[in-house]
Design a protein around this motif. Structure first.
Motif, PDB file in Angstrom:
ATOM      1  N   GLU A 311      30.384  43.518  36.715  1.00  0.00           N
ATOM      2  CA  GLU A 311      30.402  42.116  36.301  1.00  0.00           C
ATOM      3  C   GLU A 311      30.733  41.178  37.456  1.00  0.00           C
ATOM      4  OE1 GLU A 311      29.396  41.297  33.398  1.00  0.00           O
ATOM      5  OE2 GLU A 311      29.284  43.360  32.637  1.00  0.00           O
ATOM      6  N   GLY A 312      30.739  41.703  38.677  1.00  0.00           N
ATOM      7  CA  GLY A 312      31.000  40.867  39.842  1.00  0.00           C
ATOM      8  C   GLY A 312      32.452  40.794  40.261  1.00  0.00           C
ATOM      9  N   GLU A 313      33.320  41.596  39.645  1.00  0.00           N
ATOM     10  CA  GLU A 313      34.742  41.561  39.988  1.00  0.00           C
ATOM     11  C   GLU A 313      35.054  42.479  41.168  1.00  0.00           C
ATOM     12  OE1 GLU A 313      37.785  41.304  36.765  1.00  0.00           O
ATOM     13  OE2 GLU A 313      36.086  41.965  35.527  1.00  0.00           O
ATOM     14  N   LEU A 314      35.889  41.971  42.055  1.00  0.00           N
ATOM     15  CA  LEU A 314      36.440  42.782  43.146  1.00  0.00           C
ATOM     16  C   LEU A 314      37.916  42.979  42.861  1.00  0.00           C
ATOM     17  CD1 LEU A 314      34.956  41.418  46.503  1.00  0.00           C
ATOM     18  CD2 LEU A 314      34.646  43.685  45.528  1.00  0.00           C
ATOM     19  N   VAL A 315      38.326  44.215  42.677  1.00  0.00           N
ATOM     20  CA  VAL A 315      39.719  44.506  42.339  1.00  0.00           C
ATOM     21  C   VAL A 315      40.317  45.369  43.446  1.00  0.00           C
ATOM     22  CG1 VAL A 315      41.289  45.501  40.651  1.00  0.00           C
ATOM     23  CG2 VAL A 315      39.161  44.417  39.878  1.00  0.00           C
ATOM     24  N   PHE A 316      41.395  44.871  44.041  1.00  0.00           N
ATOM     25  CA  PHE A 316      42.118  45.613  45.076  1.00  0.00           C
ATOM     26  C   PHE A 316      43.513  45.937  44.554  1.00  0.00           C
ATOM     27  CE2 PHE A 316      39.696  42.247  47.575  1.00  0.00           C
ATOM     28  CZ  PHE A 316      38.546  43.029  47.661  1.00  0.00           C
ATOM     29  N   LYS A 317      43.814  47.205  44.419  1.00  0.00           N
ATOM     30  CA  LYS A 317      45.138  47.613  43.970  1.00  0.00           C
ATOM     31  C   LYS A 317      45.786  48.476  45.045  1.00  0.00           C
ATOM     32  CE  LYS A 317      47.694  49.796  40.208  1.00  0.00           C
ATOM     33  NZ  LYS A 317      47.627  50.474  38.898  1.00  0.00           N
ATOM     34  N   SER A 318      46.829  47.907  45.665  1.00  0.00           N
ATOM     35  CA  SER A 318      47.538  48.606  46.749  1.00  0.00           C
ATOM     36  C   SER A 318      46.539  49.159  47.770  1.00  0.00           C
ATOM     37  CB  SER A 318      48.392  49.749  46.185  1.00  0.00           C
ATOM     38  OG  SER A 318      49.355  49.255  45.273  1.00  0.00           O
ATOM     39  N   MET A 319      45.657  48.279  48.251  1.00  0.00           N
ATOM     40  CA  MET A 319      44.590  48.687  49.156  1.00  0.00           C
ATOM     41  C   MET A 319      44.819  48.088  50.536  1.00  0.00           C
ATOM     42  SD  MET A 319      40.466  48.199  48.657  1.00  0.00           S
ATOM     43  CE  MET A 319      40.506  49.182  47.147  1.00  0.00           C
ATOM     44  N   SER A 320      44.563  48.861  51.578  1.00  0.00           N
ATOM     45  CA  SER A 320      44.730  48.369  52.946  1.00  0.00           C
ATOM     46  C   SER A 320      43.650  47.332  53.246  1.00  0.00           C
ATOM     47  CB  SER A 320      44.623  49.523  53.945  1.00  0.00           C
ATOM     48  OG  SER A 320      43.296  50.010  54.008  1.00  0.00           O
ATOM     49  N   PHE A 321      43.997  46.406  54.131  1.00  0.00           N
ATOM     50  CA  PHE A 321      43.031  45.360  54.495  1.00  0.00           C
ATOM     51  C   PHE A 321      41.790  45.978  55.141  1.00  0.00           C
ATOM     52  CE2 PHE A 321      41.336  41.966  57.217  1.00  0.00           C
ATOM     53  CZ  PHE A 321      41.178  40.961  56.265  1.00  0.00           C
ATOM     54  N   GLU A 322      41.963  47.074  55.833  1.00  0.00           N
ATOM     55  CA  GLU A 322      40.833  47.757  56.469  1.00  0.00           C
ATOM     56  C   GLU A 322      39.796  48.184  55.424  1.00  0.00           C
ATOM     57  OE1 GLU A 322      40.305  51.042  60.023  1.00  0.00           O
ATOM     58  OE2 GLU A 322      41.961  51.272  58.600  1.00  0.00           O
ATOM     59  N   ARG A 323      40.264  48.699  54.280  1.00  0.00           N
ATOM     60  CA  ARG A 323      39.360  49.088  53.198  1.00  0.00           C
ATOM     61  C   ARG A 323      38.793  47.862  52.489  1.00  0.00           C
ATOM     62  NH1 ARG A 323      39.102  53.519  50.367  1.00  0.00           N
ATOM     63  NH2 ARG A 323      37.209  52.430  49.667  1.00  0.00           N
ATOM     64  N   ILE A 324      39.609  46.815  52.373  1.00  0.00           N
ATOM     65  CA  ILE A 324      39.137  45.587  51.745  1.00  0.00           C
ATOM     66  C   ILE A 324      37.967  45.003  52.515  1.00  0.00           C
ATOM     67  CG2 ILE A 324      39.760  43.174  51.277  1.00  0.00           C
ATOM     68  CD1 ILE A 324      42.547  44.175  50.496  1.00  0.00           C
ATOM     69  N   VAL A 325      38.062  45.046  53.852  1.00  0.00           N
ATOM     70  CA  VAL A 325      36.982  44.525  54.696  1.00  0.00           C
ATOM     71  C   VAL A 325      35.657  45.210  54.380  1.00  0.00           C
ATOM     72  CG1 VAL A 325      36.100  44.535  57.069  1.00  0.00           C
ATOM     73  CG2 VAL A 325      38.393  43.665  56.595  1.00  0.00           C
ATOM     74  N   GLU A 326      35.675  46.529  54.199  1.00  0.00           N
ATOM     75  CA  GLU A 326      34.446  47.264  53.890  1.00  0.00           C
ATOM     76  C   GLU A 326      33.809  46.749  52.603  1.00  0.00           C
ATOM     77  OE1 GLU A 326      35.535  51.327  53.666  1.00  0.00           O
ATOM     78  OE2 GLU A 326      35.910  51.552  55.824  1.00  0.00           O
ATOM     79  N   LYS A 327      34.632  46.510  51.601  1.00  0.00           N
ATOM     80  CA  LYS A 327      34.116  46.022  50.325  1.00  0.00           C
ATOM     81  C   LYS A 327      33.618  44.582  50.429  1.00  0.00           C
ATOM     82  CE  LYS A 327      36.909  49.076  47.409  1.00  0.00           C
ATOM     83  NZ  LYS A 327      35.750  49.723  46.740  1.00  0.00           N
ATOM     84  N   LEU A 328      34.302  43.762  51.202  1.00  0.00           N
ATOM     85  CA  LEU A 328      33.870  42.380  51.372  1.00  0.00           C
ATOM     86  C   LEU A 328      32.526  42.303  52.082  1.00  0.00           C
ATOM     87  CD1 LEU A 328      37.180  40.531  52.396  1.00  0.00           C
ATOM     88  CD2 LEU A 328      36.141  40.750  50.130  1.00  0.00           C
ATOM     89  N   GLU A 329      32.335  43.130  53.089  1.00  0.00           N
ATOM     90  CA  GLU A 329      31.067  43.124  53.820  1.00  0.00           C
ATOM     91  C   GLU A 329      29.904  43.464  52.898  1.00  0.00           C
ATOM     92  OE1 GLU A 329      32.061  44.162  58.448  1.00  0.00           O
ATOM     93  OE2 GLU A 329      32.014  45.844  57.031  1.00  0.00           O
ATOM     94  N   ARG A 330      30.106  44.460  52.024  1.00  0.00           N
ATOM     95  CA  ARG A 330      29.034  44.846  51.105  1.00  0.00           C
ATOM     96  C   ARG A 330      28.797  43.788  50.037  1.00  0.00           C
ATOM     97  NH1 ARG A 330      31.105  50.612  51.620  1.00  0.00           N
ATOM     98  NH2 ARG A 330      32.553  50.187  49.911  1.00  0.00           N
ATOM     99  N   SER A 331      29.886  43.260  49.476  1.00  0.00           N
ATOM    100  CA  SER A 331      29.755  42.338  48.341  1.00  0.00           C
ATOM    101  C   SER A 331      29.231  40.965  48.743  1.00  0.00           C
ATOM    102  CB  SER A 331      31.103  42.178  47.634  1.00  0.00           C
ATOM    103  OG  SER A 331      31.557  43.417  47.124  1.00  0.00           O
ATOM    104  N   TYR A 332      29.616  40.487  49.942  1.00  0.00           N
ATOM    105  CA  TYR A 332      29.223  39.150  50.367  1.00  0.00           C
ATOM    106  C   TYR A 332      28.125  39.164  51.442  1.00  0.00           C
ATOM    107  CZ  TYR A 332      33.125  37.039  47.822  1.00  0.00           C
ATOM    108  OH  TYR A 332      33.984  36.592  46.833  1.00  0.00           O
ATOM    109  N   ASN A 333      27.683  40.342  51.833  1.00  0.00           N
ATOM    110  CA  ASN A 333      26.658  40.473  52.874  1.00  0.00           C
ATOM    111  C   ASN A 333      27.063  39.742  54.151  1.00  0.00           C
ATOM    112  OD1 ASN A 333      24.270  41.229  54.119  1.00  0.00           O
ATOM    113  ND2 ASN A 333      23.118  39.484  53.324  1.00  0.00           N
TER     114      ASN A 333
END
Length: 385
Positions: A311-333
């Motif tokens: 549904e377009g939600e990005l959920v980060f639970k106790s996640m390192s910023f390094e892993r967050i970056v990977e998800k942001l790159e994919r989700s926002y191109n």
């Protein structure tokens, strides 16, 4: 009577142009065709008996591609094998290829690297040709023979079951970074594909044979129940077998683990090389298969954390910023270059909606927790301390 020798020379040129990716040479071929040539090519495209002979030639190519996907263990091997198959296909169907190029407007020249780097949703047909998909359209996707192979509605492709087909042929759907898309397979199975994902699947499932699809990236499966024909998802070295269930698989090449989260039903995970060794997964649990250690670990999880992306939600639970970056790159191109090494190890818990919140809003929120600076130039973001 058209000069067959000349036609086949043109076909050979076409095949070599496809192999070499030379689009200018392909455009030059158009000026070499006269009216008789065109009539001959159109006849070869529309004659049913000639079409049957072509389809027989393609059957062996289809079997080879399906077998290679089963054995696939890495991107490098896949690229080499597809290159070989594409060359064989170009040589054997050169004459037909001429008609593809000049008479079917929606079909592009097969080029795997180009399609995978594209920022549009792409559908690779069984002959290797690539079509661009507009996610907002409601229409039919037409193959090079003029047949409607799949219906399209906003947000999804939909295949219908055809009991008259008794040979497997495959399509491959690619969803680029920054987009999500769905496909309804011929058995009614719904597959939601996340950003940067590819799914290869039969155009038509055949009764009496296993239902098998091949995934790179992330997808949520709502599998249609069919106790006589098991459903399996292959992600390179790992297989997931089900009868009817709902589950999420994440298998991005850059991730160390392949994870499967079960929402309903039950699934069995196993290594493709050793199917006898498997692990059973029950609802509310996640199985993680480590690529390096070749081992599976199972843990209880909150399923919503792993399926909100549908549904377009990005959920980060106790996640390192390094892993967050990977998800942001994919989700926002976007491409993110982080020069703040300490920030990579920082842990965050947050949720966002990629369809409602911009990447700037998301970064500004994270800055409130841990200050840093950033600049944005087109799709490149540079983070500094």
């Amino acid at each position: 009577m058209v000069g067959l020798e000349r036609i086949f020379k043109l076909s050979k040129k076409l095949a070599l142009s496809i192999i070499n990716g030379d689009k200018e040479a392909l455009m030059d071929l158009k000026s070499e065709l006269n009216k008789n040539d065109q009539d001959y090519i159109i006849k070869n495209l529309t004659d049913k008996k000639i079409g049957e002979r072509r389809r027989e030639l393609r059957k062996e190519l289809d079997r080879a591609k399906a077998l290679q996907y089963r054995k696939m263990t890495g991107t490098r091997r896949r690229r080499i094998r597809f290159g070989a198959i594409q060359k064989v296909a170009a040589v054997f169907i050169g004459v037909l290829g001429l008609s593809y190029f000049f008479y079917v407007k929606s079909v592009a020249i097969p080029n795997e690297k180009e399609s995978l780097k594209s920022d549009v949703i792409s559908l690779r047909l069984e002959d290797g040709s690539i079509m661009e998909i507009d996610p907002d359209e409601s229409t039919g996707v037409i193959d090079p023979y003029g047949n409607i192979i799949v219906k399209q509605r906003p947000g999804a492709l939909k295949y219908d079951q055809n009991k008259d087909l008794n040979e497997l042929s495959y399509n491959e759907l690619y969803v680029p970074y920054g987009k999500r898309y769905s496909v309804i397979l011929s058995d009614g199975t719904l597959v939601n594909l996340n950003s940067g994902s590819t799914l290869k699947y039969p155009v038509n499932f055949i009764q009496g044979t296993p239902r098998e699809v091949f995934l790179k990236g992330e997808a949520f499966f709502s599998v249609a129940k069919d106790s006589l024909n098991p459903f399996s998802v292959f992600t390179g070295e790992l297989g997931v077998k089900v009868l009817g269930t709902k589950f999420n698989i994440s298998s991005y090449p850059e991730d160390l683990d392949i994870s499967t989260v079960l929402s309903e039903g039950s699934v069995q995970l196993y290594e493709v090389k050793d199917p006898m060794k498997g692990s059973l997964l029950t609802p509310g649990h996640m199985a993680s298969w480590n690529r390096e250690g070749k081992s599976i670990s199972i843990s209880e999880v909150d399923v919503s954390l792993y399926t909100g992306w549908i549904e377009g939600e990005l959920v980060f639970k106790s996640m390192s910023f390094e892993r967050i970056v990977e998800k942001l790159e994919r989700s926002y191109n976007v491409e993110i270059i982080n020069n703040d090494e300490k920030l990579n190890k920082e842990i965050f818990t947050a949720s966002f909606h990629v369809d409602l919140e911009s990447i700037e809003q998301l970064l500004d929120y994270i800055k409130l927790e841990r200050p840093f600076t950033y600049t944005i130039n087109n799709n490149k973001i540079i983070i500094n301390p």
